[in-house]
Every structure is written in structure tokens, then in C-alpha cells.
Design a protein around this motif. Sequence first.
Motif, PDB file in Angstrom:
ATOM      1  N   GLY A 136       0.823  -1.202   0.000  1.00 15.15           N
ATOM      2  CA  GLY A 136       0.000   0.000   0.000  1.00 15.15           C
ATOM      3  C   GLY A 136       0.858   1.253   0.000  1.00 15.15           C
ATOM      4  O   GLY A 136       2.073   1.205   0.214  1.00 15.15           O
ATOM      5  N   ASP A 137       0.193   2.406  -0.231  1.00 14.44           N
ATOM      6  CA  ASP A 137       0.896   3.689  -0.182  1.00 14.44           C
ATOM      7  C   ASP A 137       1.492   3.918   1.208  1.00 14.44           C
ATOM      8  O   ASP A 137       2.633   4.372   1.355  1.00 14.44           O
ATOM      9  CB  ASP A 137      -0.060   4.833  -0.535  1.00 14.44           C
ATOM     10  CG  ASP A 137      -1.424   4.671   0.129  1.00 14.44           C
ATOM     11  OD1 ASP A 137      -2.196   3.834  -0.366  1.00 14.44           O
ATOM     12  OD2 ASP A 137      -1.681   5.333   1.130  1.00 14.44           O
ATOM     13  N   GLY A 138       0.711   3.557   2.248  1.00 15.20           N
ATOM     14  CA  GLY A 138       1.186   3.769   3.612  1.00 15.20           C
ATOM     15  C   GLY A 138       2.452   2.971   3.900  1.00 15.20           C
ATOM     16  O   GLY A 138       3.330   3.417   4.640  1.00 15.20           O
ATOM     17  N   ALA A 139       2.544   1.793   3.299  1.00  8.76           N
ATOM     18  CA  ALA A 139       3.695   0.924   3.556  1.00  8.76           C
ATOM     19  C   ALA A 139       4.997   1.517   3.043  1.00  8.76           C
ATOM     20  O   ALA A 139       6.083   1.106   3.462  1.00  8.76           O
ATOM     21  CB  ALA A 139       3.455  -0.454   2.941  1.00  8.76           C
TER      22      ALA A 139
ATOM     23  N   VAL B 149       3.175  -0.575  -5.776  1.00  5.70           N
ATOM     24  CA  VAL B 149       2.472   0.204  -4.754  1.00  5.70           C
ATOM     25  C   VAL B 149       1.049   0.462  -5.237  1.00  5.70           C
ATOM     26  O   VAL B 149       0.851   1.123  -6.253  1.00  5.70           O
ATOM     27  CB  VAL B 149       3.179   1.556  -4.493  1.00  5.70           C
ATOM     28  CG1 VAL B 149       2.421   2.346  -3.433  1.00  5.70           C
ATOM     29  CG2 VAL B 149       4.624   1.341  -4.097  1.00  5.70           C
ATOM     30  N   GLU B 150       0.095  -0.069  -4.502  1.00  7.99           N
ATOM     31  CA  GLU B 150      -1.316   0.184  -4.824  1.00  7.99           C
ATOM     32  C   GLU B 150      -1.709   1.441  -4.068  1.00  7.99           C
ATOM     33  O   GLU B 150      -2.065   1.381  -2.890  1.00  7.99           O
ATOM     34  CB  GLU B 150      -2.162  -1.011  -4.421  1.00  7.99           C
ATOM     35  CG  GLU B 150      -1.677  -2.302  -5.060  1.00  7.99           C
ATOM     36  CD  GLU B 150      -2.673  -3.452  -4.921  1.00  7.99           C
ATOM     37  OE1 GLU B 150      -3.883  -3.224  -5.009  1.00  7.99           O
ATOM     38  OE2 GLU B 150      -2.213  -4.589  -4.714  1.00  7.99           O
ATOM     39  N   ASN B 151      -1.572   2.578  -4.737  1.00  9.80           N
ATOM     40  CA  ASN B 151      -1.833   3.852  -4.065  1.00  9.80           C
ATOM     41  C   ASN B 151      -3.329   4.154  -4.075  1.00  9.80           C
ATOM     42  O   ASN B 151      -3.864   4.702  -5.034  1.00  9.80           O
ATOM     43  CB  ASN B 151      -1.051   4.979  -4.741  1.00  9.80           C
ATOM     44  CG  ASN B 151      -1.256   6.295  -3.995  1.00  9.80           C
ATOM     45  OD1 ASN B 151      -2.001   6.367  -3.015  1.00  9.80           O
ATOM     46  ND2 ASN B 151      -0.606   7.338  -4.452  1.00  9.80           N
ATOM     47  N   ASN B 152      -3.996   3.768  -2.962  1.00 11.07           N
ATOM     48  CA  ASN B 152      -5.440   4.035  -2.860  1.00 11.07           C
ATOM     49  C   ASN B 152      -5.702   5.301  -2.046  1.00 11.07           C
ATOM     50  O   ASN B 152      -6.825   5.568  -1.633  1.00 11.07           O
ATOM     51  CB  ASN B 152      -6.191   2.826  -2.300  1.00 11.07           C
ATOM     52  CG  ASN B 152      -5.706   2.431  -0.913  1.00 11.07           C
ATOM     53  OD1 ASN B 152      -5.049   3.206  -0.223  1.00 11.07           O
ATOM     54  ND2 ASN B 152      -6.031   1.219  -0.493  1.00 11.07           N
ATOM     55  N   HIS B 153      -4.625   6.048  -1.786  1.00 10.84           N
ATOM     56  CA  HIS B 153      -4.708   7.388  -1.179  1.00 10.84           C
ATOM     57  C   HIS B 153      -5.075   7.419   0.291  1.00 10.84           C
ATOM     58  O   HIS B 153      -5.234   8.486   0.868  1.00 10.84           O
ATOM     59  CB  HIS B 153      -5.645   8.306  -1.987  1.00 10.84           C
ATOM     60  CG  HIS B 153      -5.199   8.426  -3.411  1.00 10.84           C
ATOM     61  ND1 HIS B 153      -4.137   9.226  -3.789  1.00 10.84           N
ATOM     62  CD2 HIS B 153      -5.613   7.788  -4.539  1.00 10.84           C
ATOM     63  CE1 HIS B 153      -3.945   9.093  -5.090  1.00 10.84           C
ATOM     64  NE2 HIS B 153      -4.817   8.223  -5.553  1.00 10.84           N
ATOM     65  N   TYR B 154      -5.198   6.261   0.910  1.00 11.09           N
ATOM     66  CA  TYR B 154      -5.474   6.211   2.348  1.00 11.09           C
ATOM     67  C   TYR B 154      -4.625   5.141   3.007  1.00 11.09           C
ATOM     68  O   TYR B 154      -4.352   4.095   2.414  1.00 11.09           O
ATOM     69  CB  TYR B 154      -6.957   5.869   2.614  1.00 11.09           C
ATOM     70  CG  TYR B 154      -7.882   7.043   2.383  1.00 11.09           C
ATOM     71  CD1 TYR B 154      -8.207   7.925   3.411  1.00 11.09           C
ATOM     72  CD2 TYR B 154      -8.398   7.284   1.111  1.00 11.09           C
ATOM     73  CE1 TYR B 154      -9.035   9.018   3.185  1.00 11.09           C
ATOM     74  CE2 TYR B 154      -9.225   8.382   0.879  1.00 11.09           C
ATOM     75  CZ  TYR B 154      -9.535   9.238   1.922  1.00 11.09           C
ATOM     76  OH  TYR B 154     -10.342  10.319   1.697  1.00 11.09           O
ATOM     77  N   GLY B 155      -4.237   5.413   4.257  1.00 11.90           N
ATOM     78  CA  GLY B 155      -3.685   4.377   5.107  1.00 11.90           C
ATOM     79  C   GLY B 155      -4.860   3.730   5.816  1.00 11.90           C
ATOM     80  O   GLY B 155      -5.906   3.493   5.209  1.00 11.90           O
ATOM     81  N   GLU B 156      -4.702   3.488   7.128  1.00 10.28           N
ATOM     82  CA  GLU B 156      -5.792   2.797   7.822  1.00 10.28           C
ATOM     83  C   GLU B 156      -7.051   3.667   7.776  1.00 10.28           C
ATOM     84  O   GLU B 156      -8.094   3.212   7.332  1.00 10.28           O
ATOM     85  CB  GLU B 156      -5.373   2.478   9.253  1.00 10.28           C
ATOM     86  CG  GLU B 156      -6.263   1.458   9.923  1.00 10.28           C
ATOM     87  CD  GLU B 156      -5.603   0.832  11.141  1.00 10.28           C
ATOM     88  OE1 GLU B 156      -4.538   1.313  11.566  1.00 10.28           O
ATOM     89  OE2 GLU B 156      -6.164  -0.138  11.679  1.00 10.28           O
TER      90      GLU B 156
HETATM   91 MG   LIG Z   1      -3.443   2.762   1.136  1.00 16.01          MG
END
Ligand SMILES: [Mg+2]
Length: 345
Positions: free
Chosen positions: A170-173, A197-204
Amino acid sequence: MAARWLRLQGDVGLVTAVLPPADHGIVGELPADWEPLLRGMWRIRHFEDEVRSLFLKGQLRGSTHLAQGQEAIPIGVCDVLRIGDTTTCTYRGHGEVLAMGAPLDRAFGELLGRAGGLCGGKGGSMHFADLSVGAIGSNAIVGGHLPMAVGAGLAAQHLGTGAVSVAFLGDGATNIGAFHESCNLAAVWRLPVVFVVENNHYGEYSPMAATTPIERLATRAASYGMPGFYVDGNDVTAVRETARKAVERARAGEGPTLIEADTYRQQGHSRSDPAAYRPPGELEAWLAHDPIVRLEQAALERELAGAEELASLRAAVLDDVRAARDRALSWPEPDLQARFEDLYA
Ligand SMILES: [Mg+2]
Ligand SMILES: Cc1ncc(C[n+]2csc(CCOP(=O)(O)OP(=O)(O)O)c2C)c(N)n1
């Protein structure tokens, strides 16, 4: 949660929604095999919709992290892999394991805790894996699977198998220490690893702007001297072509690549999250940019299929998914002795 969110909003002055690229169209000719790509995305979408409904009905326990809206990434990337290649992924990894070819009934069985599940019903959603197809591990620890992916790349290089190791993250990672160590080592040793990186624009629950000081994560690749590609992650054909370049580099011994695939998760972070923190209009904008809708639209515009054909393809996949679910529901739970099996120590 509300208080934390407000504090983050105050800190970063977040007022605007993150919108998808303005152009929803898929450019150019569709590849001859557009239909299997569409079928693959429907397979994952229907699977996850069924998982969600099993949860809501109380038939599935634990938690789960769904990825509706992100299907083009695993389908596009795994399509250029071959037997012997491996993938690792996060807790949001049902699609990644299915895209490698895991059977639907055993996938349902795993989530339902049945003996016939992919991992004997003992891994569940967070440890979803199918070693027989190269999907060697999901991981609940953010970034925990990145060193594993580097290890798989090192093994391939050492044994001379020509295999490629793909890590979906993820993006957060990309803010976690293991990301830096993994990219660095993969680059120094020119390992056949592709970081997607699957950037879905949010972390948790936090928007990327609250945790990440840059917008284009692909630029992080420069610190490791590896190419960083940015791609519209909701365009399955573009994802596949980008992944092809990265996988070819890896196979040719040219080392790792970082791909940033721009996407959006249409559901909350996990089962219990209604995602009320989203700015108004954001979800709607991304629903119009849905990877499945876009591919269907492209097929219609090019007169490669009619609306009825597309509807029957979708219905046929749904029938397969529901039949697999029902088979898995009829399977027994593991017997008590099974808890002592598969232990490392
Ligand atoms: Mg994310
Ligand atoms: C080391 C670690 N820190 C924190 C968490 C809690 N946590 C679970 S998911 C998540 C957000 C990760 O966001 P991202 O990498 O963007 O992936 P996404 O969930 O969006 O797919 C966090 C912080 C965790 N599981 N592991």
C-alpha cells in the motif's frame, strides 16, 4: 477516531477530495484478450462482494480488508507472470491471490475456516496464500512481506531459476522502515523484484497527505537507483504494459522496479469502517473511474461486445463464484488435531 481525524485535518489543512485522473477513457485499441481481463476482474469483484455479505450475515468471522475498485492491479500484473514466479501481498490481498490462479472454492473455504481452505482454514483473510500457484503470503504487518519478497528474489537469483518476485504493497507501507531496507537491498543486489504500490490514497483511516510529504510515490524509486513508473491503476491494459516492462527488466537481470498504480478502495479500510472520513464527492468520482466499468465501456465503444453479452459474462462469473461459495460452506471445519500441524517449532 473522530477526534484523531479532526486533529489530522487540522494539522494538514485537508479540505479537498483526491480525485481520479480526469480522463476515464481507455486509450487506443483494446488487446485481443480484453475479455479474460474483464472476467478476471469480475471474478475478484464478485468474490469480495460475497465475502462482504457473508460477514454481514455473521457466517464469516474475524476481520477482512476488501479491495473493490483495485482489481485492475492484480489482474494486470499477474497476467505477465509465469509459472515459478511468486507474489507476496498485504492483508488486502484476496485479489492478488486469486489473480495468481487460486481456486475460488478453496479461497472461500480459507476465509470460512474450513479444512478444504487454501491453508487448511487456519490462515484466514490475513494469511491468505496459495503456495501451489506462487502466491506465497499475505501479511497483516504493514511492510512485513517486503523482506519476504526480497528473499524470494534472492532465492531466484541464487538458484538461477529466472523467476520474478512481485510485492504488492500500500501507499502507507512506503513510509515503513522495511520498505527502505527491502528496496535498498533489492537494488544493491540487482534482484528480480517488482514493488507494486497500490496507491489508494489512504492508510488505515488517514489520507495520504497526513502521513506522506510527497504526492508521487514512484519518485521514491530514485533513492534506490531503480526506475519508478507511475500508472493509472484503474486501467487494466496500462497496468499490464507497465508491469510487463518491470518484469522483463527483472528477468533480464537488470534489477528491481517500483510501480505506483493510482487507485481507490471503494469500501472502508476494514469490515468495521464505514469510511465516513471521506470528503464529499470523492467516492462518487472514483466510482465513475471504476476499472471494470471502464473496460466494459471501452469494449462497448469499440463494438467488441454488446450490453447483453457483457451482462451474461458478468452473470456467468457470479454463478461460478456463488457455486464455489456454496461448496465451501458445505465443507467441515478442521478437526482439533489440525491445530498441532504445520507448526514451525
Ligand atoms: Mg493505502
Ligand atoms: C507495522 C504495522 N503498523 C501498523 C499497522 C496497522 N495498520 C494496518 S493497515 C494500516 C494502513 C496501511 O495503509 P496502506 O499501506 O496504504 O495499505 P491499504 O490498507 O491502504 O491497502 C495500518 C497502519 C499494522 N498492521 N502493522
